[in-house]
Write a protein that holds these residues in place. Structure first.
Motif, PDB file in Angstrom:
ATOM      1  N   GLY A 184       0.827  -1.265  -0.055  1.00 59.61           N
ATOM      2  CA  GLY A 184       0.178   0.018   0.071  1.00 59.61           C
ATOM      3  C   GLY A 184       0.637   1.345   0.098  1.00 59.61           C
ATOM      4  N   GLU A 185       2.058   1.347  -0.321  1.00 55.41           N
ATOM      5  CA  GLU A 185       2.851   2.423  -0.272  1.00 55.41           C
ATOM      6  C   GLU A 185       2.183   3.582  -1.180  1.00 55.41           C
ATOM      7  OE1 GLU A 185       6.462  -0.411  -0.355  1.00 55.41           O
ATOM      8  OE2 GLU A 185       4.201  -0.684  -1.137  1.00 55.41           O
ATOM      9  N   PHE A 186       1.965   3.293  -2.444  1.00 53.67           N
ATOM     10  CA  PHE A 186       1.555   4.173  -3.522  1.00 53.67           C
ATOM     11  C   PHE A 186       0.123   4.615  -3.229  1.00 53.67           C
ATOM     12  CE2 PHE A 186      -1.236   4.129  -7.346  1.00 53.67           C
ATOM     13  CZ  PHE A 186      -0.818   5.461  -8.082  1.00 53.67           C
ATOM     14  N   LEU A 187      -0.735   3.813  -2.623  1.00 53.15           N
ATOM     15  CA  LEU A 187      -2.310   3.845  -2.523  1.00 53.15           C
ATOM     16  C   LEU A 187      -2.308   4.800  -1.461  1.00 53.15           C
ATOM     17  CD1 LEU A 187      -4.482   3.472  -4.490  1.00 53.15           C
ATOM     18  CD2 LEU A 187      -5.181   1.883  -2.900  1.00 53.15           C
ATOM     19  N   CYS A 188      -1.607   4.483  -0.418  1.00 52.18           N
ATOM     20  CA  CYS A 188      -1.840   5.463   0.799  1.00 52.18           C
ATOM     21  C   CYS A 188      -0.913   6.642   0.634  1.00 52.18           C
ATOM     22  CB  CYS A 188      -0.946   4.757   2.086  1.00 52.18           C
ATOM     23  SG  CYS A 188      -1.740   3.333   2.980  1.00 52.18           S
ATOM     24  N   GLU A 189      -0.359   7.044   0.088  1.00 51.04           N
ATOM     25  CA  GLU A 189       0.233   8.406  -0.449  1.00 51.04           C
ATOM     26  C   GLU A 189      -0.544   9.008  -1.136  1.00 51.04           C
ATOM     27  OE1 GLU A 189       2.740  11.633  -0.389  1.00 51.04           O
ATOM     28  OE2 GLU A 189       2.804   9.798   1.035  1.00 51.04           O
ATOM     29  N   LEU A 190      -1.149   8.402  -2.116  1.00 47.69           N
ATOM     30  CA  LEU A 190      -2.177   9.045  -2.830  1.00 47.69           C
ATOM     31  C   LEU A 190      -3.363   9.454  -2.150  1.00 47.69           C
ATOM     32  CD1 LEU A 190      -1.929   9.653  -6.124  1.00 47.69           C
ATOM     33  CD2 LEU A 190      -3.150   7.678  -6.442  1.00 47.69           C
ATOM     34  N   ALA A 191      -3.809   8.631  -1.346  1.00 40.47           N
ATOM     35  CA  ALA A 191      -4.978   8.874  -0.497  1.00 40.47           C
ATOM     36  C   ALA A 191      -4.510   9.924   0.410  1.00 40.47           C
ATOM     37  CB  ALA A 191      -5.477   7.626   0.191  1.00 40.47           C
ATOM     38  N   ALA A 192      -3.525  10.023   1.014  1.00 36.11           N
ATOM     39  CA  ALA A 192      -3.243  11.442   1.837  1.00 36.11           C
ATOM     40  C   ALA A 192      -3.180  12.803   0.970  1.00 36.11           C
ATOM     41  CB  ALA A 192      -1.893  11.034   2.513  1.00 36.11           C
ATOM     42  N   ARG A 193      -2.813  12.718  -0.186  1.00 40.88           N
ATOM     43  CA  ARG A 193      -2.690  13.744  -1.104  1.00 40.88           C
ATOM     44  C   ARG A 193      -4.087  14.297  -1.484  1.00 40.88           C
ATOM     45  NH1 ARG A 193       2.585  13.155  -4.779  1.00 40.88           N
ATOM     46  NH2 ARG A 193       4.323  12.293  -3.197  1.00 40.88           N
ATOM     47  N   THR A 194      -4.977  13.139  -1.732  1.00 37.14           N
ATOM     48  CA  THR A 194      -6.237  13.592  -2.299  1.00 37.14           C
ATOM     49  C   THR A 194      -7.408  13.314  -1.598  1.00 37.14           C
ATOM     50  OG1 THR A 194      -6.074  11.660  -3.817  1.00 37.14           O
ATOM     51  CG2 THR A 194      -5.499  13.732  -4.816  1.00 37.14           C
ATOM     52  N   PRO A 195      -7.564  13.708  -0.453  1.00 34.09           N
ATOM     53  CA  PRO A 195      -8.752  13.205   0.481  1.00 34.09           C
ATOM     54  C   PRO A 195     -10.137  13.289  -0.051  1.00 34.09           C
ATOM     55  CG  PRO A 195      -7.759  15.500   1.206  1.00 34.09           C
ATOM     56  CD  PRO A 195      -6.942  14.957  -0.005  1.00 34.09           C
ATOM     57  N   LEU A 250       5.567   8.839  -4.202  1.00 30.99           N
ATOM     58  CA  LEU A 250       4.689   7.790  -5.068  1.00 30.99           C
ATOM     59  C   LEU A 250       5.266   6.597  -5.458  1.00 30.99           C
ATOM     60  CD1 LEU A 250       2.117  10.253  -6.807  1.00 30.99           C
ATOM     61  CD2 LEU A 250       1.508   8.786  -4.805  1.00 30.99           C
ATOM     62  N   LYS A 251       6.400   6.438  -5.171  1.00 32.21           N
ATOM     63  CA  LYS A 251       7.158   5.172  -5.844  1.00 32.21           C
ATOM     64  C   LYS A 251       7.019   4.272  -4.678  1.00 32.21           C
ATOM     65  CE  LYS A 251      10.432   7.618  -8.784  1.00 32.21           C
ATOM     66  NZ  LYS A 251      11.978   7.935  -9.112  1.00 32.21           N
ATOM     67  N   SER A 252       6.497   2.928  -5.063  1.00 39.86           N
ATOM     68  CA  SER A 252       6.511   1.996  -4.417  1.00 39.86           C
ATOM     69  C   SER A 252       7.751   1.124  -4.081  1.00 39.86           C
ATOM     70  CB  SER A 252       5.407   0.737  -4.822  1.00 39.86           C
ATOM     71  OG  SER A 252       5.826   0.486  -6.248  1.00 39.86           O
ATOM     72  N   HIS A 253       7.878   0.064  -3.208  1.00 41.55           N
ATOM     73  CA  HIS A 253       8.932  -0.550  -3.044  1.00 41.55           C
ATOM     74  C   HIS A 253       9.261  -1.316  -4.249  1.00 41.55           C
ATOM     75  CE1 HIS A 253      11.485  -4.057  -1.433  1.00 41.55           C
ATOM     76  NE2 HIS A 253      10.786  -4.755  -2.288  1.00 41.55           N
ATOM     77  N   HIS A 254       8.395  -1.566  -5.222  1.00 37.50           N
ATOM     78  CA  HIS A 254       8.725  -2.308  -6.521  1.00 37.50           C
ATOM     79  C   HIS A 254       9.466  -1.212  -7.489  1.00 37.50           C
ATOM     80  CE1 HIS A 254       7.878  -6.568  -5.705  1.00 37.50           C
ATOM     81  NE2 HIS A 254       6.648  -6.147  -5.185  1.00 37.50           N
TER      82      HIS A 254
END
Length: 229
Positions: free
Chosen positions: A63-74, A201-205
């Motif tokens: 969830g790295e990418f999606l959580c960061e995106l969610a935090a930026r766009t509430p 926004l860069k995930s682990h992969h």
């Protein structure tokens, strides 16, 4: 999606029952396959009780990418779909740490979930670093198919986009080929891409393949807005 034995090696701490109840939904694949009518449709109202736009990530892993995106766009709701349970514990912990109210995670096979997506319900679909189709088994279990595009087209709202990011030229070529044969979508030029991936926004992969010197390829397909004459 995570590759290889990554999910099996992942060390996780079980989130609290309260956190799991709030953030994590688990659907049985066998039951969904046999009795899809017993499962609710997927949309913002059904998941979050509001009418905010909804975006979905296929293979959200930790969830790295999606959580960061969610935090930026509430003002947008996010649903992360993953077939493996362990990474989702990390994703839930990350959502709890950031006190996110606009994100949930669903453990299920995306190929079974697609039929539950409401028409015109998604603002965006993210398919980042899918497993490359190299073996017969991977072909049987691959996500990126014409059938998947059918479901995505139906579920996207007009103007919604499918974002595909990969380090594999063969996967990128497959997306372009599918788009060329599917006139319903518009292949968006690179300079018009809606999703701009920065370091946060860069995930682990994403970071892993960049560190290994792999070129990161990005593609966006848009469901056009149809204007009545």
């Amino acid at each position: 999606m995570p590759r290889g034995r990554y999910p099996a090696r992942l060390k996780t701490i079980l989130p609290s029952e309260k956190a799991l109840a709030h953030y994590l939904i688990v659907w049985g694949n066998a039951e969904l396959y046999a009795n899809p009518e017993r499962f609710p449709p997927i949309g913002s109202v059904q998941l979050f009780g509001n009418q905010q736009p909804l975006a979905l990530e296929v293979g959200c892993a930790t969830g790295e990418f999606l959580c960061e995106l969610a935090a930026r766009t509430p003002n947008v709701n996010f649903l992360g779909v993953e077939i493996v349970r362990k990474p989702l514990y990390r994703a839930v912990a990350r959502a709890v740490q950031r006190s996110l109210s606009n994100i949930k995670f669903l453990q299920v096979d995306i190929r079974l979930l697609c039929s539950q997506l409401l028409p015109d319900s998604l603002q965006a679909v993210y398919l980042h670093f899918p497993v490359p189709v190299m073996t017969a088994r991977q072909r049987r279990h691959g996500v990126l198919t014409a059938t998947f595009l059918d479901h995505v087209y139906r579920a996207l709202a007009p103007g919604g986009r499918l974002s595909v990011i990969t380090d594999k030229p063969a996967v990128f070529a497959a997306v372009e080929q599918l788009a060329q044969h599917d006139q319903r979508f518009r292949l968006v030029p690179l300079d018009q891409h809606r999703l701009a991936i920065d370091e946060g926004l860069k995930s682990h992969h994403h970071q892993l393949w960049e560190e290994r010197g792999c070129a990161i390829l990005s593609c966006e397909l848009e469901k056009p807005i149809m204007f009545e004459r």
